[in-house]
Every structure is written in C-alpha cells, then in structure tokens.
Design a protein around this motif. Structure first.
Motif, mmCIF file in Angstrom:
data_model
loop_
_atom_site.group_PDB
_atom_site.id
_atom_site.type_symbol
_atom_site.label_atom_id
_atom_site.label_comp_id
_atom_site.label_asym_id
_atom_site.label_seq_id
_atom_site.Cartn_x
_atom_site.Cartn_y
_atom_site.Cartn_z
ATOM 1 N N GLU A 182 0.842 -1.182 0.000
ATOM 2 C CA GLU A 182 0.000 0.000 0.000
ATOM 3 C C GLU A 182 0.880 1.236 0.000
ATOM 4 O O GLU A 182 1.922 1.270 0.657
ATOM 5 N N LEU A 183 0.436 2.261 -0.724
ATOM 6 C CA LEU A 183 1.150 3.526 -0.811
ATOM 7 C C LEU A 183 0.134 4.645 -0.646
ATOM 8 O O LEU A 183 -0.957 4.587 -1.222
ATOM 9 N N TYR A 184 0.473 5.645 0.151
ATOM 10 C CA TYR A 184 -0.412 6.795 0.341
ATOM 11 C C TYR A 184 0.441 8.056 0.375
ATOM 12 O O TYR A 184 1.515 8.079 0.990
ATOM 13 N N ALA A 185 -0.047 9.117 -0.279
ATOM 14 C CA ALA A 185 0.672 10.387 -0.295
ATOM 15 C C ALA A 185 -0.329 11.535 -0.252
ATOM 16 O O ALA A 185 -1.451 11.408 -0.745
ATOM 17 N N GLN A 186 0.100 12.640 0.346
ATOM 18 C CA GLN A 186 -0.705 13.858 0.310
ATOM 19 C C GLN A 186 0.238 15.053 0.257
ATOM 20 O O GLN A 186 1.353 15.006 0.774
ATOM 21 N N TYR A 187 -0.236 16.092 -0.407
ATOM 22 C CA TYR A 187 0.578 17.285 -0.595
ATOM 23 C C TYR A 187 -0.319 18.515 -0.470
ATOM 24 O O TYR A 187 -1.393 18.580 -1.088
ATOM 25 N N ARG A 188 0.137 19.489 0.323
ATOM 26 C CA ARG A 188 -0.634 20.716 0.484
ATOM 27 C C ARG A 188 -0.437 21.582 -0.757
ATOM 28 O O ARG A 188 0.673 22.007 -1.073
ATOM 29 N N LEU A 189 -1.524 21.842 -1.451
ATOM 30 C CA LEU A 189 -1.462 22.698 -2.631
ATOM 31 C C LEU A 189 -1.328 24.160 -2.223
ATOM 32 O O LEU A 189 -0.445 24.868 -2.685
ATOM 33 N N ARG A 190 -2.244 24.589 -1.357
ATOM 34 C CA ARG A 190 -2.238 25.974 -0.889
ATOM 35 C C ARG A 190 -3.225 26.091 0.267
ATOM 36 O O ARG A 190 -4.380 25.678 0.134
ATOM 37 N N GLY A 191 -2.771 26.632 1.375
ATOM 38 C CA GLY A 191 -3.651 26.823 2.525
ATOM 39 C C GLY A 191 -4.285 25.522 2.975
ATOM 40 O O GLY A 191 -3.593 24.551 3.251
ATOM 41 N N PRO A 192 -5.633 25.460 2.984
ATOM 42 C CA PRO A 192 -6.317 24.255 3.453
ATOM 43 C C PRO A 192 -6.527 23.181 2.373
ATOM 44 O O PRO A 192 -7.099 22.133 2.643
ATOM 45 N N TRP A 193 -6.074 23.413 1.149
ATOM 46 C CA TRP A 193 -6.290 22.486 0.034
ATOM 47 C C TRP A 193 -5.151 21.479 -0.080
ATOM 48 O O TRP A 193 -3.988 21.850 -0.136
ATOM 49 N N TRP A 194 -5.498 20.201 -0.135
ATOM 50 C CA TRP A 194 -4.537 19.109 -0.265
ATOM 51 C C TRP A 194 -4.929 18.219 -1.437
ATOM 52 O O TRP A 194 -6.110 17.980 -1.679
ATOM 53 N N VAL A 195 -3.948 17.711 -2.145
ATOM 54 C CA VAL A 195 -4.176 16.667 -3.133
ATOM 55 C C VAL A 195 -3.680 15.362 -2.502
ATOM 56 O O VAL A 195 -2.673 15.353 -1.786
ATOM 57 N N THR A 196 -4.422 14.273 -2.701
ATOM 58 C CA THR A 196 -4.072 12.982 -2.107
ATOM 59 C C THR A 196 -3.997 11.921 -3.196
ATOM 60 O O THR A 196 -4.591 12.069 -4.267
ATOM 61 N N GLY A 197 -3.297 10.853 -2.925
ATOM 62 C CA GLY A 197 -3.202 9.771 -3.890
ATOM 63 C C GLY A 197 -2.577 8.542 -3.268
ATOM 64 O O GLY A 197 -2.024 8.594 -2.171
ATOM 65 N N GLY A 198 -2.684 7.457 -3.970
ATOM 66 C CA GLY A 198 -2.087 6.225 -3.468
ATOM 67 C C GLY A 198 -2.547 5.031 -4.266
ATOM 68 O O GLY A 198 -3.148 5.157 -5.337
ATOM 69 N N GLY A 199 -2.276 3.880 -3.706
ATOM 70 C CA GLY A 199 -2.654 2.645 -4.354
ATOM 71 C C GLY A 199 -2.604 1.492 -3.391
ATOM 72 O O GLY A 199 -1.996 1.582 -2.313
ATOM 73 N N ASN A 200 -3.259 0.418 -3.774
ATOM 74 C CA ASN A 200 -3.303 -0.778 -2.954
ATOM 75 C C ASN A 200 -3.212 -1.981 -3.872
ATOM 76 O O ASN A 200 -3.867 -2.028 -4.918
ATOM 77 N N GLY A 229 -5.850 2.369 -7.787
ATOM 78 C CA GLY A 229 -5.201 3.641 -7.539
ATOM 79 C C GLY A 229 -6.241 4.617 -7.013
ATOM 80 O O GLY A 229 -7.439 4.457 -7.271
ATOM 81 N N LEU A 230 -5.785 5.613 -6.294
ATOM 82 C CA LEU A 230 -6.690 6.573 -5.681
ATOM 83 C C LEU A 230 -6.133 7.975 -5.857
ATOM 84 O O LEU A 230 -4.948 8.206 -5.611
ATOM 85 N N VAL A 231 -6.966 8.894 -6.325
ATOM 86 C CA VAL A 231 -6.604 10.309 -6.396
ATOM 87 C C VAL A 231 -7.721 11.092 -5.728
ATOM 88 O O VAL A 231 -8.901 10.722 -5.825
ATOM 89 N N GLY A 232 -7.342 12.146 -5.023
ATOM 90 C CA GLY A 232 -8.368 12.881 -4.309
ATOM 91 C C GLY A 232 -7.977 14.320 -4.020
ATOM 92 O O GLY A 232 -6.841 14.751 -4.229
ATOM 93 N N LEU A 233 -8.962 15.027 -3.493
ATOM 94 C CA LEU A 233 -8.794 16.415 -3.103
ATOM 95 C C LEU A 233 -9.428 16.573 -1.723
ATOM 96 O O LEU A 233 -10.505 16.024 -1.470
ATOM 97 N N ARG A 234 -8.751 17.316 -0.845
ATOM 98 C CA ARG A 234 -9.243 17.497 0.513
ATOM 99 C C ARG A 234 -9.189 18.968 0.882
ATOM 100 O O ARG A 234 -8.230 19.664 0.548
ATOM 101 N N TYR A 235 -10.211 19.409 1.605
ATOM 102 C CA TYR A 235 -10.245 20.755 2.151
ATOM 103 C C TYR A 235 -10.262 20.616 3.671
ATOM 104 O O TYR A 235 -11.221 20.105 4.247
ATOM 105 N N SER A 236 -9.187 21.065 4.323
ATOM 106 C CA SER A 236 -9.062 20.908 5.770
ATOM 107 C C SER A 236 -9.686 22.082 6.506
ATOM 108 O O SER A 236 -9.318 23.241 6.278
ATOM 109 N N LEU A 237 -10.609 21.778 7.392
ATOM 110 C CA LEU A 237 -11.220 22.788 8.245
ATOM 111 C C LEU A 237 -10.397 22.964 9.523
ATOM 112 O O LEU A 237 -10.274 24.053 10.049
ATOM 113 N N ARG A 238 -9.876 21.851 10.026
ATOM 114 C CA ARG A 238 -8.989 21.854 11.179
ATOM 115 C C ARG A 238 -7.964 20.726 10.977
ATOM 116 O O ARG A 238 -8.077 19.653 11.564
ATOM 117 N N GLU A 239 -6.986 20.995 10.116
ATOM 118 C CA GLU A 239 -5.936 20.033 9.744
ATOM 119 C C GLU A 239 -6.510 18.634 9.529
ATOM 120 O O GLU A 239 -7.283 18.437 8.631
#
Length: 171
Positions: A90-108, A127-137
């Motif tokens: 399994e592989l998982y990654a996330q990267y902060r694009l800007r402020g509360p916006w994160w791009v996520t991805g991975g695979g199993n 494979g998994l790709v996603g987008l996250r908006y953090s309200l409180r990390e």
C-alpha cells in the motif's frame, strides 16, 4: 463460523530515526482450531493465521508519504470467503497545494501467492486520487476521492470504479 482462534501472539516495534521519518514492523500469529474438519481446509485454511507487515512514513508540514508491505498466511479471504496466502503493498501520499487544500493519492495491491489456485482470479489493485479541504488540519475535513480499479473478485469479475465524497469530523 463455529471455529476459533487459539492463543494469539502479536509483536510490533517502531523506530523513529529522524524528526520526519519512522519505520515499523508488526507480526501476528493466531492458531486456527480446525478439529481436522475438511470444511475448514476447503475454505483454504491450513494452519495458523499469520501476518507480517513492514511500514515507513516520511512527512513534513506540507506533505506526507507512507508505504506498507505485508506477507500473509491464512489471513485474507476472497469475496467468497476463501482464505489464501499472499502478499500486499500500500502507498499513500498527500501534498498541500495551498492553505487548506490538499491533493491525495495512493494505491493498494493484494494478490494470492501463485500456488493458491483456490482463490481463483481474486486480486486487489487500485489507484486513488483525491482532493481534501481541511477545516482543522486532520481532525475535520471534507474530501472527494476517485478510486480507479483493476481489482477482480474470485470469479474474475472486474470491480467498478468509485467516487467517494465525505467529511471527517473528530470531536
């Protein structure tokens, strides 16, 4: 159903070598009481359930990367309940694009060992790709993930792709 695990042994250890890196190992063994019954063997169980996992993670305030490798015996089952020996990653990654916006991805990936013919065509590969908006990390966030499938059930049918939209709200 109707069968029980014996006394279980589980061991794990974690090593943090740097402020932003850690690695770990975990092992679990659980004897299966089959009472010599053919029904248990027909489900693919032949001895104790065992799993060994190795994992590592690297991270900073703006990114995270983690991976896990596993080897299993009598531990995983197909969609039809047939147990098999196999390996997974399994592989998982996330990267902060800007402020509360994160791009996520991975695979199993999980597959039966080559000599596990009773598992049929079963495999997990996606494979998994996603987008996250953090309200409180990582305590509260909204997310959207696209799961791109190449998994198969025991009969060989391909799994469907999936779109997941949700919220995580820790109190």
């Amino acid at each position: 159903n109707g069968y029980h695990y014996g006394t279980t042994l589980g061991l794990s250890a974690m090593l943090a070598t740097q402020e932003h890196f850690s690695a770990g190992i975990a092992y679990n063994r659980a004897p299966v009481s089959d009472n010599g019954e053919a029904r248990v063997r027909a489900q693919g169980i032949h001895g104790a359930a065992e799993a060994l996992a190795l994992g590592a993670r690297w991270f900073d305030d703006d990114w995270y990367l983690a991976t896990t490798l596993a080897a299993m015996r009598n531990h995983e089952a197909t969609d039809q309940g047939t147990y098999f020996d196999g390996a997974g990653w399994e592989l998982y990654a996330q990267y902060r694009l800007r402020g509360p916006w994160w791009v996520t991805g991975g695979g199993n990936w999980l597959e039966p060992a080559r000599d596990q013919s009773q598992a049929g065509d079963y495999r997990i590969r996606f494979g998994l790709v996603g987008l996250r908006y953090s309200l409180r990390e990582f305590e509260r966030y909204l997310y959207c993930n696209l799961r791109l499938e190449d998994s198969r059930n025991q009969d060989g049918k391909l799994a469907d792709h999936a779109l997941t939209i949700g919220a995580r709200w820790a109190f």
